[in-house]
Design a protein around this motif. Structure first.
Motif, mmCIF file in Angstrom:
data_model
loop_
_atom_site.group_PDB
_atom_site.id
_atom_site.type_symbol
_atom_site.label_atom_id
_atom_site.label_comp_id
_atom_site.label_asym_id
_atom_site.label_seq_id
_atom_site.Cartn_x
_atom_site.Cartn_y
_atom_site.Cartn_z
ATOM 1 N N THR A 125 0.829 -1.203 0.000
ATOM 2 C CA THR A 125 0.000 0.000 0.000
ATOM 3 C C THR A 125 0.865 1.256 0.000
ATOM 4 N N CYS A 126 0.410 2.293 -0.698
ATOM 5 C CA CYS A 126 1.082 3.589 -0.660
ATOM 6 C C CYS A 126 0.591 4.310 0.605
ATOM 7 N N HIS A 127 1.514 4.702 1.477
ATOM 8 C CA HIS A 127 1.090 5.306 2.747
ATOM 9 C C HIS A 127 0.510 6.702 2.514
ATOM 10 N N ASN A 128 0.788 7.266 1.364
ATOM 11 C CA ASN A 128 0.359 8.627 1.066
ATOM 12 C C ASN A 128 -1.111 8.680 0.635
ATOM 13 N N CYS A 129 -1.517 7.763 -0.283
ATOM 14 C CA CYS A 129 -2.891 7.820 -0.793
ATOM 15 C C CYS A 129 -3.676 6.540 -0.517
ATOM 16 N N LEU A 130 -3.027 5.564 0.097
ATOM 17 C CA LEU A 130 -3.636 4.281 0.463
ATOM 18 C C LEU A 130 -4.110 3.463 -0.734
ATOM 19 N N THR A 178 6.770 2.445 -5.850
ATOM 20 C CA THR A 178 6.185 3.478 -6.709
ATOM 21 C C THR A 178 4.667 3.368 -6.686
ATOM 22 N N CYS A 179 4.034 4.549 -6.622
ATOM 23 C CA CYS A 179 2.579 4.589 -6.620
ATOM 24 C C CYS A 179 2.122 5.334 -7.875
ATOM 25 N N ASN A 180 1.350 4.652 -8.701
ATOM 26 C CA ASN A 180 0.870 5.278 -9.939
ATOM 27 C C ASN A 180 -0.336 6.180 -9.690
ATOM 28 N N ASN A 181 -0.954 6.033 -8.541
ATOM 29 C CA ASN A 181 -2.127 6.850 -8.230
ATOM 30 C C ASN A 181 -1.746 8.279 -7.874
ATOM 31 N N CYS A 182 -0.760 8.425 -6.953
ATOM 32 C CA CYS A 182 -0.363 9.784 -6.571
ATOM 33 C C CYS A 182 1.027 10.136 -7.097
ATOM 34 N N ASN A 183 1.539 9.270 -7.968
ATOM 35 C CA ASN A 183 2.852 9.491 -8.590
ATOM 36 C C ASN A 183 3.983 9.722 -7.579
HETATM 37 ZN ZN LIG Z 1 -0.013 6.908 -3.593
#
Ligand SMILES: [Zn+2]
Length: 377
Positions: free
Chosen positions: A305-310, A321-326
């Motif tokens: 999980t991306c801790h920034n945008c979940l 790497t998170c493609n949702n919040c880059n």
């Molecule tokens: Zn994210």
């Protein structure tokens, strides 16, 4: 909380001989008692005492209390199973209690030995625990040195209320990565291990009688080093949490995952050898001693999980790497931040499913997990 304190004795040569003589005598009597227990099928401490005490008090040079402890040691050994006869090493450990052992000022302990009590100086690395000595100790002879493994009963501090947690991600490349970015690397230790592994393999190839001894010594040294590392890591994490008035969140042990990448096998070999159980138990007791809250959180999705945008992202080695919040994060730190989030979530709503999981699960189209938390330690 009961802990075991390791106390190193510094006997003179003469005192050392007295201790050795006493240990041999005590283990000889243990074997004699074991003979009786085995032949007559008497395994109960009380009955064994009744059957052996007077006869052996007269024939062996031991104090009443040592003899009592020897009988108890034999009865204890048969508690595990009664299908094999118990035998005791000539220099196996001997139990002491306050009737035959007294701690004196200036780091001196008075111990009963054959011929009377002897006063022996000692050293101890955890001096803070000395005031809490309580109950029994085992006298242990190991590699030419004497130790007392002494029980101490240390008061626990009240657990501070906290709102935030430091997340600890254990395993993979770092032994422990924290949610604040700090990490404890295992590289140094792994280099050391690999070097030793080479020495070991070459010794094993030679396979002489002496190599067995060397191999045994090597494994002992390695264990000591990793124990020191676990002590250091756990101490630093607990001190940090205490100073920042935060709790500590760790994953369930099952949470140590092995990614199926090319390096998987090597990772497994490395991580599998590390004693996370020990690190965990050190963290647990140091938290109790310092009044730091410790919670176990479920490991599912903490590394994905991306801790920034979940949202679910991609973990590749050290990179997340998170493609949702880059976003791009250090993978271990990201996991630790998720663990910290779960800790905070636990404090705010321990009964409810974690918000993180609600989001992740709805993202994946899964049902929420009803019960997610258990309190650590
Ligand atoms: Zn994210």
């Amino acid at each position: 909380m009961k802990l075991t304190l390791k106390i190193k004795l510094l006997p003179t040569d003469e005192q050392a001989n007295l201790l050795l003589e006493m240990m041999k005598e005590a283990n000889t009597v243990c074997n004699a008692i074991s003979d009786v227990a085995w032949q007559e099928k008497i395994f109960n401490n009380f009955k064994l005492h009744h059957r052996t005490y007077h006869a052996y008090k007269a024939t062996f040079k031991l104090s009443s209390q040592i003899l009592v402890r020897c009988i108890a040691k034999v009865a204890d050994a048969y508690k595990l199973d009664k299908k094999t006869k118990r035998e005791f090493r000539a220099l196996g450990s001997i139990g002491y209690d306050s009737r035959i052992m007294t701690y004196k000022p200036n780091d001196i302990v008075s111990l009963w030995a054959i011929g009377g009590r002897i006063k022996i100086p000692f050293v101890c690395h955890n001096r803070n625990y000395l005031p809490y000595i309580k109950g029994e100790a085992d006298l242990v002879y190991k590699k030419g040195k004497f130790y007392l493994f002494q029980t101490v009963d240390v008061p626990e501090e009240d657990i501070d209320d906290v709102e935030e947690f430091i997340g600890v991600d254990m395993g993979l490349i770092e032994i422990a990565a924290l949610s604040n970015g700090k990490s404890f690397n295992s590289k140094k230790l792994n280099d050391y291990r690999e070097k030793r592994q080479k020495v070991r393999s070459s010794l094993q190839r030679k396979g002489t009688k002496n190599t067995k001894k060397v191999l045994k010594r090597l494994s002992g040294k390695e264990r000591t080093t990793s124990t020191i590392i676990n002590h250091t890591i756990s101490k630093q994490i607990v001190q940090l949490a205490k100073a920042e008035n935060k709790g500590i969140a760790i994953e369930d042990l099952k949470g140590i995952r092995f990614s199926a990448n090319k390096k998987g096998k090597k990772f497994r070999a490395r991580v599998g050898k590390w004693n996370f159980n020990q690190l965990r138990s050190f963290l647990t007791y140091k938290c109790l001693l310092n009044g730091v809250k410790l919670v176990d959180v479920p490991p599912a999705y903490t590394s994905k999980t991306c801790h920034n945008c979940l949202h679910i992202g991609n973990r590749q080695g050290k990179k997340f790497t998170c493609n949702n919040c880059n976003s791009v994060f250090d993978a271990d730190e990201n996991a630790a931040k998720n663990i910290a989030l779960l800790g905070t979530n636990y404090v705010n709503s321990p009964e409810k499913p974690s918000m993180l999981y609600c989001q992740v699960h709805s993202f994946l189209g899964l049902k929420p997990i009803p019960s997610l938390f258990s309190v650590g330690g």
